[in-house]
Motif scaffolding. Structure first.
Motif, PDB file in Angstrom:
ATOM      1  N   GLY A   1      -9.177   0.921 -15.243  1.00 23.47           N
ATOM      2  CA  GLY A   1      -9.323   2.026 -14.493  1.00 23.47           C
ATOM      3  C   GLY A   1     -10.279   1.618 -13.097  1.00 23.47           C
TER       4      GLY A   1
ATOM      5  N   ASN B   1      -3.755   9.299  -2.815  1.00 20.52           N
ATOM      6  CA  ASN B   1      -3.269   7.785  -2.196  1.00 20.52           C
ATOM      7  C   ASN B   1      -1.820   7.641  -1.197  1.00 20.52           C
TER       8      ASN B   1
ATOM      9  N   ALA C   1       4.607   5.557  -7.779  1.00 17.43           N
ATOM     10  CA  ALA C   1       4.809   5.986  -6.273  1.00 17.43           C
ATOM     11  C   ALA C   1       5.852   5.389  -5.354  1.00 17.43           C
TER      12      ALA C   1
ATOM     13  N   TYR D   1       0.949  -1.354   0.184  1.00 15.67           N
ATOM     14  CA  TYR D   1      -0.421   0.346  -0.580  1.00 15.67           C
ATOM     15  C   TYR D   1       0.851   1.394   0.225  1.00 15.67           C
ATOM     16  N   ARG D   2       2.498   1.534   0.249  1.00 16.98           N
ATOM     17  CA  ARG D   2       3.104   2.025   0.445  1.00 16.98           C
ATOM     18  C   ARG D   2       4.581   2.081   0.132  1.00 16.98           C
ATOM     19  N   ARG D   3       5.435   3.186  -0.130  1.00 20.73           N
ATOM     20  CA  ARG D   3       6.072   2.548  -0.031  1.00 20.73           C
ATOM     21  C   ARG D   3       7.615   2.788   0.927  1.00 20.73           C
TER      22      ARG D   3
ATOM     23  N   PRO E   1     -11.467   0.103  -5.487  1.00 14.76           N
ATOM     24  CA  PRO E   1     -10.960   1.453  -5.135  1.00 14.76           C
ATOM     25  C   PRO E   1      -9.207   0.620  -4.919  1.00 14.76           C
ATOM     26  N   PRO E   2      -8.457   2.048  -5.653  1.00  9.91           N
ATOM     27  CA  PRO E   2      -7.417   2.078  -4.809  1.00  9.91           C
ATOM     28  C   PRO E   2      -7.445   2.037  -3.331  1.00  9.91           C
ATOM     29  N   PRO E   3      -6.269   1.717  -2.476  1.00  5.59           N
ATOM     30  CA  PRO E   3      -4.854   0.834  -3.178  1.00  5.59           C
ATOM     31  C   PRO E   3      -5.276   0.045  -3.216  1.00  5.59           C
TER      32      PRO E   3
ATOM     33  N   ASN F   1     -10.344   9.274 -13.426  1.00  6.03           N
ATOM     34  CA  ASN F   1      -9.447   8.451 -12.788  1.00  6.03           C
ATOM     35  C   ASN F   1      -8.347   8.471 -14.120  1.00  6.03           C
TER      36      ASN F   1
ATOM     37  N   LEU G   1       5.961  12.116  -7.593  1.00  4.56           N
ATOM     38  CA  LEU G   1       4.691  12.051  -8.169  1.00  4.56           C
ATOM     39  C   LEU G   1       5.120  12.787  -9.432  1.00  4.56           C
TER      40      LEU G   1
ATOM     41  N   GLU H   1      -2.101   7.578   2.858  1.00  2.82           N
ATOM     42  CA  GLU H   1      -1.445   6.922   4.247  1.00  2.82           C
ATOM     43  C   GLU H   1      -1.209   6.931   4.500  1.00  2.82           C
TER      44      GLU H   1
END
Lengths: 357, 663
Positions: free
Chosen positions: A297, B521, A141, A108-110, A301-303, B512, B441, B525
């Motif tokens: 797309g 996102n 990302a 989910y994250r870096r 839904p993200p993430p 989108n 980004l 986080e």
């Protein structure tokens, strides 16, 4: 001296014997089993949350948070861990210990500088080529692709099994009723099947997504299940028509077994084998549909990690080949595996092929 | 000889660059919004327009116009003291400007350069912005230019225009009286106007139109067409609500003869000049039929006009294949009158717009020469336009653009309980990882937004408030202070509101687009790590627009382009305004907007708008993310382009300065 005839193998044992002879089908089965294990243990394979840790005198399992965020113990939130465990555990409770997943990477994250000893921060932009720290590279990302694929396995398998589970339940019940009762029931249900066959699942899902406030993967599975049961229903119907006048059915009826008992205890067991085949193919189709939707797309839904979503990430920049190749291969292999299994099943359970094997 | 450049019809207005394609129904009027990235070129239908009630009352032309009996011209002349306002040939103006900006390298050298540094960018821009010689020597007047539109147009009647694509086409085909230059100074175009005078008390504007203007069907364009168009806009039956904003600030528009027009204002405001500008339709075509079909597009006659509109601009629509391409051709009667050339001949014989909805497709088309200009995304700029496959046929330019992206909060307590408290909004502003957003980004190409004005603009405050930085400790402290604490121990902050424990969980709606979703996102986080659950809901541009318009959201990520005047932003930030989707309200801001409107001195106005900027940044009705820049790729055969804060096309002279030399 009486000569005891060798016990003849049961239908399923016989089928399994013949299935085993097909190397490819066997490999495919192993692959799917492996995927299942990966899905089940995904938080232990790649993650940044400890599988188990002792903190301030209690045992916790924060990695369960990957299955459901609510299962991640709130104490780590209140203690301002901010999702980074290794340093915070030591700093806030020197007595603590933790067992971390095999790979310190999060879907989910870096992962940033200094989170994990001797592991550099994840590269971002288009610089995330596969490396030792990021086996399959990272996306723009900086989120690890391998971790996303491992956790995406859950989505892929879940979509396949849940949607086909729904389809199987509907299809078998409808098909069984149509085949067993015949007459106007059959007439009516067959028309219903034909109507449902005309509904394009993809369009229905797109419409649903536009209407729903918060579309989730479960909605998609429900729609896929509710539209893809027709093949199963038709096959079940055929099997039921074939078997409803068989001797063992007449016998069962003669000793007073009820309708439901006859249908599901006697006929259905004997009709199951051919029905399994379209279910297996259906799983493959559902996985493809989910990937296609995510690619466009409109998926989860993200993430939420999903193979199709990774492909979508890679779509705009072909130079980031790792965003296309790895998920593409995973989708291909999984769909192929299900198709091979389906084919294997078909041939292993077809009595007409018995003599030849 | 002056030149006919297309005049942007309604030119003011902010652009909502939200969703992928859309710009919003312009706030003041349609059209103006410009949004350079590929995404911004499309558009969507204006949600409001469709909801016009259909009642049985008869059609009355101009029933919304104030009741006002204009004086005769003689009476007016007797009491009013006129002051000249600028009537400008924008191409000549630009030519003068170019004399002050010598090219740093020759055109040949510039075409060999790769745009990999700000210096190279400056060199390329300085050389390739070269204008065609005044006498037209060396200009390939037979050239065709192929351009890209990210979305098909829906209507060709300029009054019904509601999307960026329509604005693009109408900018080339429509007749207009007013325009503005690259610094957004208002002016009347000398192509259309002999003189423009404003009364000393700023209550009247008088314009004398030229007598050599013709519609594409050969009929003359007169002051009566302008008056008629005003009355059509001010008719309640005509479903063009957004077009009325601004125009409804006028008291009347009166044609005294075929050429003399007077605009009457309600108030002596600095912003009056932007209300003069509205689209003009041919009176002789619509006069008889409008009562039967006030939609202007549905009846048989009107539908025929939609397909083959009578236009007053430099180009006319030759072909329109829905979903594929729109071809415009140069209109001879636009620059010739009675066999004599009276205006500059437009440089291109034909303009071909191909409809390419996908950014990667348009880049491929640009590389292969199928289109000759295209906006580029940040990532495309950085990674996909650096090789010979791009530089073979193209070059690229970049520049700052007065466009900001933000996450807007819904502050209406009835709709959404989270963002009513300023401390919460500030806490959220501290929870954005700006560094990673900008450097990773956004590829280091977009700076963090400092608020509603661009730092390069004249209204940007001299003492700007310090920018918010990424500081989760401060964010958590502010949230605690505002009463959002995790009282039930489930890991999510909550608060008791009207006896009910509400968890802090909200959804951001966003277009989108992978880059925008990635930014949301990153934000999610951080939020999750401080106990706020945030869902991201990417959706189609049209759905997003509709949801914002109906205020059916908790948070939205979108962008606003610049209008021509800072006053236009009041539509977004003043209490109760139509584009104030988040229901923001600050009485001090309202007061300052009213004050800024009355002030004529630019320095004093700058101070007022600077104050507004700081107040809004402090209030954080939106989380200000980044300022987008313009990135454009141009085929090497083109010359004469330059960038304004609204991109390369949407100002005067804009597109009409672009030319192709004889090969």
């Amino acid at each position: 001296m009486t000569l005891k005839p060798p016990a003849s193998r049961g239908f399923w044992a016989e089928a399994w014997r013949r299935y085993r002879k097909r190397k490819l089908a066997l490999v495919a089965l192993g692959y799917v089993a492996l995927m299942g294990l990966v899905a089940l243990f995904s938080p232990a394979i790649a993650g940044t949350k400890p599988i188990v840790c002792k903190y301030k005198g209690s045992l916790y399992f924060p990695a369960l948070g990957y299955f459901n965020p609510r299962w991640e113990n709130p104490i780590f939130r209140t203690d301002r861990f901010r999702g980074v465990y290794p340093a915070n555990l030591k700093q806030k409770d020197p007595e603590s210990w933790a067992i971390f997943p095999l790979l310190y990477q999060d879907p989910y994250r870096r992962v940033r500088e200094g989170e994990w000893p001797n592991q550099p921060e994840n590269p971002t932009r288009d610089e995330g080529q596969p490396s030792r720290a990021n086996l399959f590279g990272t996306n723009r990302a900086g989120v690890d692709v391998f971790a996303q694929m491992v956790h995406g396995t859950r989505t892929a398998l879940l979509v396949g099994f849940v949607s086909m589970g729904i389809a199987a339940v509907i299809g078998i019940i409808v098909g069984a009723c149509a085949g067993y009762f015949g007459g106007w029931v059959d007439m009516l249900l067959s028309r219903v099947i034909e109507v449902v066959m005309c509904i394009p699942a993809l369009v229905l899902i797109l419409a649903l997504i536009a209407i729903l406030e918060r579309p989730t993967i479960w909605h998609m599975m429900a729609v896929l299940g509710a539209t893809s049961w027709t093949g199963i229903a038709r096959l079940t119907r055929g099997e039921f028509i074939r078997l409803r006048n068989a001797d063992f059915v007449t016998a069962a009826r003669a000793i007073g077994v009820g309708r439901a008992g006859v249908m599901f205890r006697h006929i259905f067991r004997n009709a199951l084998a051919p029905v399994l085949v379209p279910i297996t193919f259906g799983i493959a189709a559902a996985i493809l549909t989910e990937s296609a939707l995510s690619f466009l797309g409109f998926g989860a839904p993200p993430p939420n990690p999903s193979w199709g979503a990774l492909l979508n990430d890679g779509r705009t920049n072909q130079q980031m080949w790792w965003l296309i190749v790895f998920p593409g291969v995973a989708i291909f292999l999984t769909v192929l595996a299900y198709n091979l299994i389906g084919e294997g099943l078909q041939e292993a359970t077809d009595p007409r092929l018995k003599q030849s094997s | 000889m002056t030149s006919l450049r297309f005049v942007f019809l309604p030119l003011c207005g902010l652009a909502l660059l939200g969703c992928g394609a859309p710009t919003a129904p312009p706030q003041e009027k349609p059209a103006a919004k410009e949004a350079p990235q590929a995404d911004a070129r499309g558009s969507n239908e204006e949600p409001a327009a469709a909801s016009e009630p259909k009642s049985a009352e008869p059609f009355v032309l101009g029933d919304l116009a104030p009741k006002f009996d204009p004086p005769t011209l003689a009476e007016l002349e007797a009491k009013v003291k006129w002051v000249d306002s600028p009537v400008v040939d924008t191409l000549a103006l630009l030519r003068k400007q170019k004399e002050k900006e010598p090219a740093k390298v020759s055109v040949e050298e510039a075409l060999k350069l790769e745009n990999d540094s700000p210096e190279a960018n400056e060199k390329i821009l300085s050389a390739l912005s070269v204008l065609a010689p005044e006498d037209g020597q060396g200009v390939n007047y037979d050239a065709t230019i192929s351009r890209a539109l990210s979305m098909d147009i829906g209507k060709t009647n300029p009054l019904r225009s509601s999307s960026i694509s329509e604005a693009e086409i109408l900018g080339l085909t429509s007749f207009g009286v007013f325009s503005f230059d690259w610094e957004m100074n208002p002016l009347a175009s000398s192509d259309s106007v002999v003189s423009w005078q404003t009364s000393e008390d700023h209550m009247y504007d008088k314009v004398v139109l030229r007598d050599d203007l013709t519609w594409s069907d050969g009929k003359p364009i007169t002051a009566h067409d302008v008056e008629f168009s005003y009355r059509v806009i001010m008719s309640s039956k005509v479903p063009i609500e957004a077009m009325r904003t601004g125009t409804d600030e006028l008291l009347a528009v009166k044609a005294y003869d075929d050429h003399t027009l007077v605009y009457f204002h309600k108030n002596p405001f600095a912003t009056n000049v932007w209300n003069l500008n509205f689209a003009v339709i041919p009176k002789h075509k619509y006069e008889q039929t409008i009562a039967a079909d006030p939609t202007l597009v549905e009846s048989e006659e009107h539908a025929a006009l939609e397909l083959k509109p009578v236009t007053g601009g430099a180009y006319e629509i030759a072909r329109w294949r829905r979903g594929q391409e729109i071809v415009l051709t140069r209109r001879e009667s636009a620059y010739m009158h009675n066999g004599k050339q009276v205006r500059d001949k437009p440089y291109f014989k034909e303009i071909r717009f191909r409809i390419l909805e996908d950014e990667s497709t348009s880049l491929l088309a640009l590389k292969s020469g199928q289109i000759e200009e295209s906006v580029l995304g940040a990532e495309q700029w950085q990674t996909q336009t650096t090789g010979t496959d791009f530089y073979n046929q193209n070059t690229k330019i970049m520049g700052p653009e007065w466009t900001y992206f933000h996450i807007g909060w819904n502050m209406d307590p009835k709709a959404c309980p989270f963002f009513t408290d300023k401390r919460v909004r500030q806490a959220l502003a501290y929870a954005m990882n700006y560094d990673e957003m900008v450097n990773d980004l956004c590829f280091g190409l977009f700076p963090q937004s400092q608020g509603i004005w661009h730092p390069d603009s004249w209204m940007f405050p001299k003492n700007p408030a310090p920018m918010f930085t990424y500081d989760l400790d401060k964010a958590e402290d502010l949230l605690d202070e505002a009463g959002w604490v995790d009282s039930d121990g489930d890991g999510v902050r909550d608060k008791e509101i009207n006896g009910e424990v509400v968890p802090f969980e909200f959804t951001i709606i966003v277009g989108n687009k992978p880059d925008r979703v990635a930014i949301c996102n990153l934000f999610r986080e951080s939020l999750e790590s401080i106990g706020i659950n945030c869902q991201i809901s990417p959706m189609e541009a049209a759905v997003l627009m509709q949801r914002m318009f109906n205020k059916e959201f908790q948070a939205n990520m979108a962008g606003w382009g610049t209008g021509t005047d800072p006053d236009l932003s009041k539509n977004v930030y003043r209490t109760g305004e139509s584009r104030n989707y988040g229901s923001y309200s600050n009485p001090e801001v309202d007061r300052l907007y009213a004050e800024g409107q009355k002030e004529f001195d630019r320095a004093k106005r700058a101070e007022i708008y600077g104050q507004i900027h700081n107040l809004i940044y402090e209030d954080q009705p939106s989380l200000y993310l980044y300022n987008r820049s313009s990135f454009y790729g141009f085929n090497k055969k083109l010359r004469g382009y330059r960038l304004s804060p609204r991109g390369p096309f949407h100002f005067g002279p804009g597109f009409s300065a672009i030319w192709a030399p004889v090969q």
